[in-house]
Structures are given as structure tokens and as C-alpha cells.
Design an enzyme around this catalytic site. Structure first.
Site, PDB file in Angstrom:
ATOM      1  CB  CYS A 158      -0.957  -0.013   1.178  1.00  0.00           C
ATOM      2  SG  CYS A 158      -2.216  -1.290   1.020  1.00  0.00           S
TER       3      CYS A 158
HETATM    4  P1  NAD Z   1      -4.287  -9.029  -3.837  1.00  0.00           P
HETATM    5  O1  NAD Z   1      -3.331  -8.968  -4.967  1.00  0.00           O
HETATM    6  O2  NAD Z   1      -3.924  -9.780  -2.603  1.00  0.00           O
HETATM    7  O3  NAD Z   1      -5.688  -9.621  -4.355  1.00  0.00           O
HETATM    8  C1  NAD Z   1      -6.286  -9.273  -5.558  1.00  0.00           C
HETATM    9  C2  NAD Z   1      -7.063 -10.500  -6.062  1.00  0.00           C
HETATM   10  O4  NAD Z   1      -7.839 -10.147  -7.197  1.00  0.00           O
HETATM   11  C3  NAD Z   1      -6.171 -11.667  -6.509  1.00  0.00           C
HETATM   12  O5  NAD Z   1      -6.523 -12.829  -5.773  1.00  0.00           O
HETATM   13  C4  NAD Z   1      -6.466 -11.807  -7.990  1.00  0.00           C
HETATM   14  O6  NAD Z   1      -6.395 -13.158  -8.448  1.00  0.00           O
HETATM   15  C5  NAD Z   1      -7.869 -11.269  -8.063  1.00  0.00           C
HETATM   16  N1  NAD Z   1      -8.319 -10.828  -9.403  1.00  0.00           N
HETATM   17  C6  NAD Z   1      -7.648 -10.117 -10.329  1.00  0.00           C
HETATM   18  N2  NAD Z   1      -8.428  -9.921 -11.417  1.00  0.00           N
HETATM   19  C7  NAD Z   1      -9.618 -10.500 -11.157  1.00  0.00           C
HETATM   20  C8  NAD Z   1     -10.834 -10.645 -11.879  1.00  0.00           C
HETATM   21  N3  NAD Z   1     -10.997 -10.126 -13.104  1.00  0.00           N
HETATM   22  N4  NAD Z   1     -11.856 -11.303 -11.300  1.00  0.00           N
HETATM   23  C9  NAD Z   1     -11.723 -11.851 -10.071  1.00  0.00           C
HETATM   24  N5  NAD Z   1     -10.591 -11.736  -9.344  1.00  0.00           N
HETATM   25  C10 NAD Z   1      -9.558 -11.083  -9.870  1.00  0.00           C
HETATM   26  O7  NAD Z   1      -4.622  -7.521  -3.491  1.00  0.00           O
HETATM   27  P2  NAD Z   1      -4.992  -6.909  -2.038  1.00  0.00           P
HETATM   28  O8  NAD Z   1      -3.766  -6.730  -1.228  1.00  0.00           O
HETATM   29  O9  NAD Z   1      -6.140  -7.623  -1.479  1.00  0.00           O
HETATM   30  O10 NAD Z   1      -5.449  -5.433  -2.486  1.00  0.00           O
HETATM   31  C11 NAD Z   1      -6.650  -5.212  -3.195  1.00  0.00           C
HETATM   32  C12 NAD Z   1      -6.936  -3.724  -3.221  1.00  0.00           C
HETATM   33  O11 NAD Z   1      -7.160  -3.258  -1.884  1.00  0.00           O
HETATM   34  C13 NAD Z   1      -5.793  -2.873  -3.757  1.00  0.00           C
HETATM   35  O12 NAD Z   1      -6.328  -1.768  -4.434  1.00  0.00           O
HETATM   36  C14 NAD Z   1      -5.083  -2.406  -2.504  1.00  0.00           C
HETATM   37  O13 NAD Z   1      -4.377  -1.207  -2.693  1.00  0.00           O
HETATM   38  C15 NAD Z   1      -6.233  -2.206  -1.565  1.00  0.00           C
HETATM   39  N6  NAD Z   1      -5.900  -2.329  -0.135  1.00  0.00           N
HETATM   40  C16 NAD Z   1      -5.022  -3.290   0.277  1.00  0.00           C
HETATM   41  C17 NAD Z   1      -4.742  -3.413   1.641  1.00  0.00           C
HETATM   42  C18 NAD Z   1      -3.759  -4.450   2.126  1.00  0.00           C
HETATM   43  O14 NAD Z   1      -3.327  -4.337   3.277  1.00  0.00           O
HETATM   44  N7  NAD Z   1      -3.391  -5.449   1.338  1.00  0.00           N
HETATM   45  C19 NAD Z   1      -5.367  -2.562   2.570  1.00  0.00           C
HETATM   46  C20 NAD Z   1      -6.293  -1.612   2.109  1.00  0.00           C
HETATM   47  C21 NAD Z   1      -6.548  -1.500   0.744  1.00  0.00           C
END
Ligand code: NAD
Length: 430
Positions: free
Chosen positions: A266
Site C-alpha cells: 500500500c
Molecule cells: P491481492 O493482490 O492480494 O488480491 C487481488 C485479487 O484479485 C487476486 O486474488 C487476484 O487473483 C484477483 N483478481 C484479479 N483480477 C480478477 C478478476 N478479473 N476477477 C476476479 N478476481 C480477480 O490484493 P490486495 O492486497 O487484497 O489489495 C486489493 C486492493 O485493496 C488494492 O487496491 C489495494 O491497494 C487495496 N488495499 C489493500 C490493503 C492491504 O493491506 N493489502 C489494505 C487496504 C486496501
């Protein structure tokens, strides 16, 4: 309420399980079949304390399932949360390919869905994305009108990895941006039994609240590191200084820990994305650029300190304790350890590492370094030891754990060792 969550990573899975814990029916969608299979077996693909327990509970209660079938998940739910990744793209700017793709897919489904549906962006997206990319794709693909035929909201997530379930279930605040009152009201109802203040805004304000929050937290860390680097030169302990600073209630003691820089999925990407957005508007965000540069510099400082003490690093064995970007997580995205290991291997050092949870992921990045079964095994026969993650088990290390080093040099990148148990070590800026 029937909810679908699209993208089942750190945020999607926690959100899905969390809403199911709160009594909703949840389908989590992902394109990764293996992930979906593991989740349905009650085996979380990510390490996150409490998540496995809650996941098993909601699976048993039949209130939660994972699937690869986006169409059926959207057709059978009232609300869809988009929580796919928004990684850094060219020049640090946000890469919206997953958001673009998924919003087009949902638009195609809305075209054939008769019932009112609300799409909520939970991914962190740069201001104006929900309106100019998501809403636009949804309208174009469905042939319907946002605000009339379907609803669009933006509900940023503030959870911290390592305490994700706790944070999701007990947020400091819930921010709901919406294009119309009706869809915002539905999402507000979803959060009714969360004990948190709810802030209603428009879409782009909700998007900016997330970026401003992360950028401010990153700024506190880089500020602390800057003060720490000066403290180190004059023999002042920055941790004591920040304890004194943090007692001021206007400042608070949070995010005032000096160390080898912030990482994770992030802060680095969000600060860079906001810089990119600022530049697109014709404004040069100098402060944010400096926050980013200070953070990158901090990862190099610890390598310089090693060279000052050991001389040429070629052929030297460096043990590294901690690979994850933070404790209680297996996430190594943008972890300081990656940059540091890269620099050390470029200089010809041999690396032995240990991390309680993140070694599996790190093997994909550095297949040729040594992975140990314990901290003690990694430390053995090394010329220097770096501690890069604040894992609790490193706190318990004692003098005898370092006895078999070939050369006694310990540098903490996180303030963790106990001076009563380990005698003689250095800190990156203390
Ligand atoms: P991540 O990479 O762990 O997960 C994303 C998931 O989306 C993956 O499992 C991927 O396979 C899936 N995906 C991609 N394309 C897809 C589609 N077309 N259909 C279905 N699934 C699909 O990401 P994350 O860490 O969970 O982050 C997600 C969002 O949340 C980002 O924008 C991030 O900035 C935000 N965020 C993350 C955190 C954190 O601590 N990780 C905290 C707050 C906000």
C-alpha cells in the site's frame, strides 16, 4: 444481505469473511482456481491471524463460499464489492488493468440482470477512477444509467495486514462515497452493526481520503527516519526522542518508529500514485516525492553501515532475520528486505535468511539464497546479522543465539532486541 466480492486477496477475503461474520450471505469471486479451492476447504491462501478460524466458522454456517463464477455471483447478490489489485504501473502511476477488466465484465452481467444492483469499489483507486473508469465501463457495457438503473459507491478499506480481521470488524471509520443517496444508504445499512462513525461523501472524496491517509502515515515514518538519521550522527536515541514527541496528543505515538523504511502493497504504491496524479494535474507534489525518496534511501543506509564495519562485502555471509514487510504477515510486496538483499547480492555477499511465514514467497524472488529453519540457524557462521521485520520471536532472541557468528556484528532495521538479553548491537538510526 447477499453480497459478492470480486477479487479474493488480502482485502477481498477479509472483507468477505468479515461481512459473513456480520450475518450476510457472501460469495467471493477470484480468477485463481487454486485460491478458490483452498478457501472452500477452509485453508486461507494468505497468512493472517484469526482469518482461518473465522473462515472455517462462516463456511460451516454456509454463509460464505468462494467461486470462479462471476456471473452467478453477481446475478445472485444485491451488492458487488470490487477488491482486485491496483498495482504500480509505469513511472509509479496506478495500473488500472484489473479494475478496467472487472468493471467491463460486471457491466456485461448488468445488461441481463433485471434487479437493481450496487457496485462498490473497495480497491484503492486514484481520485476520479470510480467515475471515469468503473462507472463509465458499467454504463457502456450494460446500456443502463448509473444512479437510476444501478448504484455505484466507493468504500475504501483501511485494514492493516497482520491485524486485518480485527481492523475490518472494528474500523476507526467507514467512508462511503456514492453517486446517489439510494445506493449510499444501502451500503450504510450494511455497516449498521459496526461500531464506527460513518462518513458519507461523493466518489472522488472517498478515493482521496484513502490516499491522504496512507500518504500521511508514510510521511510520519519518513519524517521519523529523517530525524533518526540526524540523531544517529550525534549519538541520540531516536526512539526516546519519538516517545517524547508522541506523547503530544496532537501528534500521537503511532507511526513514529524509525527503521529501514516502509514497504508493503500500500504505502509505496499509494504515495507514488498520488504523486503521479498530482503531476497529471500540473502540480508538483514535492513533499510526497521526498517522503518516497527518504524511504528508498533508508533501505540503502543499512547496507552502507555494513560496508563501513565489514569493508568489502564480497564473500561475506550476512544473515537476515525477517523478510515480510511487517510482522504477522507473509506478504513481501515492496518489503525492505527485497531491496536490501538485492543490494547485498550485487556486492557479492552470501545471504542466509529466516522468516516465520514469508520464506515461501521469497523463494520465488530469490531462489538462490539460503533459507534456514530458525533464526539461530541463519545467524550461525555469519559475518553480520540484519533484523528487518519486527516479528515477536526475534524479540525473544538472547545472547547465546548470536554466539556462533563468525564475526559479531548485529544491526537492527527494526527496534526489537532487548539490551538485557543481547549485549552489543547497532541500529539503523539509533
Ligand atoms: P491481492 O493482490 O492480494 O488480491 C487481488 C485479487 O484479485 C487476486 O486474488 C487476484 O487473483 C484477483 N483478481 C484479479 N483480477 C480478477 C478478476 N478479473 N476477477 C476476479 N478476481 C480477480 O490484493 P490486495 O492486497 O487484497 O489489495 C486489493 C486492493 O485493496 C488494492 O487496491 C489495494 O491497494 C487495496 N488495499 C489493500 C490493503 C492491504 O493491506 N493489502 C489494505 C487496504 C486496501
Amino acid at each position: 444481505m447477499n453480497i459478492s466480492i470480486i477479487g479474493t486477496g488480502y482485502v477481498g477475503l477479509t472483507t468477505g469473511v468479515g461481512f459473513a461474520v456480520k450475518g450476510n450471505e457472501v460469495s467471493c469471486v477470484d480468477i485463481d482456481e487454486k485460491k478458490v479451492e483452498r478457501i472452500n476447504l477452509g485453508d486461507s491462501p494468505i497468512y493472517e491471524p484469526l482469518l482461518d478460524d473465522y473462515l472455517k466458522r462462516v463456511l460451516d454456517q454456509r454463509r460464505f463460499k468462494a467461486t470462479t463464477d462471476l456471473k452467478s455471483a453477481v446475478m445472485n447478490s444485491e451488492v458487488s464489492f470490487i477488491s482486485v489489485g491496483t498495482p504500480s504501473g509505469e513511472g509509479g502511476k496506478i495500473d488500472l488493468k484489473f479494475i478496467d477488466q472487472v468493471s467491463k465484465q460486471i457491466g456485461d452481467i448488468l445488461k441481463i440482470k433485471d434487479l437493481y444492483h450496487i457496485i462498490v469499489v473497495k480497491s484503492t483507486v486514484i481520485p476520479e477512477t470510480t467515475e471515469k473508469v468503473v462507472l463509465k465501463n458499467l454504463e457502456e457495457r450494460s446500456g443502463k444509467k448509473a444512479g437510476d438503473d444501478f448504484g455505484v459507491c466507493m468504500n475504501p478499506e483501511f485494514l492493516r495486514e497482520g491485524v486485518a480481521m480485527e481492523d475490518f470488524l472494528n474500523p476507526d471509520r467507514v467512508v462511503i462515497g456514492s453517486i446517489d443517496k439510494k445506493s449510499g444508504d444501502v451500503i450504510e445499512r450494511l455497516y449498521e452493526n459496526f461500531k464506527a462513525p460513518i462518513l458519507r461523501t461523493n466518489l472522488k472524496t472517498a478515493e482521496m481520503i484513502k490516499y491522504a491517509s496512507n500518504s500521511l502515515l508514510a510521511t510520519k515514518i519518513s519524517f521519523t527516519n529523517e530525524v533518526g538519521n540526524i540523531c544517529k550522527k550525534i549519538g541520540i536515541d531516536v526512539n526516546e526522542v519519538m516517545k517524547g514527541v508522541g506523547l503530544d496528543h496532537r501528534i500521537s505515538d503511532k507511526f513514529l518508529n524509525a527503521g529501514c523504511g516502509y514497504g508493503g502493497s500500500c504505502f509505496p504504491k499509494d504515495v507514488e500514485a498520488l504523486i503521479g496524479k498530482g503531476r497529471d494535474t500540473g502540480y508538483e507534489p514535492k513533499l510526497l516525492q521526498e517522503v518516497h525518496d527518504t524511504n528508498m534511501r533508508q533501505k540503502v543506509i543499512i547496507v552502507k553501515q555494513l560496508e563501513e564495519k565489514l569493508g568489502d562485502l564480497k564473500g561475506k555471509t550476512i544473515s537476515i532475520l525477517g523478510l515480510a514487510f511487517k510482522p504477522d504477515s507473509d506478504d513481501i510486496r515492496e518489503a525492505s528486505s527485497i531491496e536490501i538483499i538485492k543490494k547485498l547480492t550485487e556486492k557479492g555477499a552470501n545471504i542466509k535468511t529466516y522468516d516465520p511465514k514469508a520464506m515461501g514467497h521469497m523463494r520465488n524472488v530469490f531462489p538462490d539464497i539460503e533459507y534456514s529453519k530458525s533464526a539461530k540457524e541463519a545467524i550461525k557462521d555469519s559475518d553480520a546479522c540484519l533484523i528487518l521485520t519486527h516479528w515477536k520471536e526475534f524479540k525473544d532472541l538472547r545472547e547465546e543465539d548470536f554466539k556462533e557468528m563468525s564475526n559479531r556484528l548485529i544491526i537492527e532495521g527494526r527496534r526489537i532486541l532487548d539490551r538485557e538479553r543481547v549485549f552489543g548491537f547497532d541500529g539503523v538510526c539509533w
